[in-house]
Write a protein that holds these residues in place. Structure first.
Motif, PDB file in Angstrom:
ATOM      1  N   CYS A  68      77.269  31.081  14.784  1.00  0.00           N
ATOM      2  CA  CYS A  68      77.952  30.688  13.537  1.00  0.00           C
ATOM      3  C   CYS A  68      78.576  31.902  12.868  1.00  0.00           C
ATOM      4  O   CYS A  68      79.665  31.804  12.285  1.00  0.00           O
ATOM      5  N   CYS A 139      77.095  25.625  16.556  1.00  0.00           N
ATOM      6  CA  CYS A 139      75.633  25.764  16.620  1.00  0.00           C
ATOM      7  C   CYS A 139      75.065  24.980  17.806  1.00  0.00           C
ATOM      8  O   CYS A 139      75.209  23.761  17.886  1.00  0.00           O
ATOM      9  N   VAL A 141      72.035  24.258  18.594  1.00  0.00           N
ATOM     10  CA  VAL A 141      70.814  23.476  18.388  1.00  0.00           C
ATOM     11  C   VAL A 141      70.924  22.513  17.205  1.00  0.00           C
ATOM     12  O   VAL A 141      69.924  21.937  16.768  1.00  0.00           O
TER      13      VAL A 141
END
Ligand code: SF4
Ligand code: SF4
Length: 157
Positions: A68, A139, A141
């Motif tokens: 990020c 991202c 996850v």
């Protein structure tokens, strides 16, 4: 909202004329101040914001990959070592006496441990975020989502 905002036309981005485009020359010249302000009037105020929230059981805990941070076009996210953040006694005391402010993201940390423990912290400058959603896309996850919420006026808090 500006009155009649649905009929405000998109401001065309000034471009270099075709005969002046050579090699890797940047062709979009960008808005001047007046055009930028006209374009900003088209904002639909969707109130979409980044929400950083993950947890271990569903496998969505931040793995500190830095994706990020890398992808953010406005450089408004930073991952920093906790040791580089100062927690003055009055802040620690405030956190200790305000449980609703604490134990939200730092579940396993007691207020008095701040400034002593090691780890990482994610900092975000909300004033620079353009809500593009790239960090949420990146991202791996699913810690970051884009969700709409409205800020309450200061007097109502
Ligand atoms: S939404 Fe866009 S500008 Fe905001 S933090 Fe994420 S990547 Fe950066
Ligand atoms: S991209 Fe997701 S997992 Fe990687 S550092 Fe950012 S929040 Fe954490």
């Amino acid at each position: 909202m500006f009155s009649d905002y649905m009929n405000i036309r998109r401001q065309p981005v000034p471009m270099l004329p075709l005969d002046r485009r050579t090699g890797v020359t940047e062709v979009e010249a960008g808005y001047d101040e007046a055009a930028a302000m006209r374009e900003a009037r088209r904002c639909l105020r969707c109130w979409i914001n980044t929400v950083f929230e993950g947890n271990e059981p569903d496998g969505s805990q931040c793995i500190l990959c830095g994706g990020c941070v890398d992808v953010c076009p406005e450089k408004c996210i930073q991952l920093v070592p906790l040791e580089s953040i100062e927690f003055p006694p009055e802040v620690v005391n405030h956190l200790e006496t305000s449980p609703s402010l604490f134990r939200v993201e730092l579940d396993d940390v007691a207020a008095e441990e701040l400034g002593v423990i090691t780890g990482s912290a994610m900092l975000k400058d909300e004033t620079r975020c353009i809500r593009c959603g790239l960090c949420a896309e990146r991202c791996p996850v699913g810690v970051i989502t884009m969700e709409a919420y409205a800020m309450r006026p200061m007097e109502a808090r």
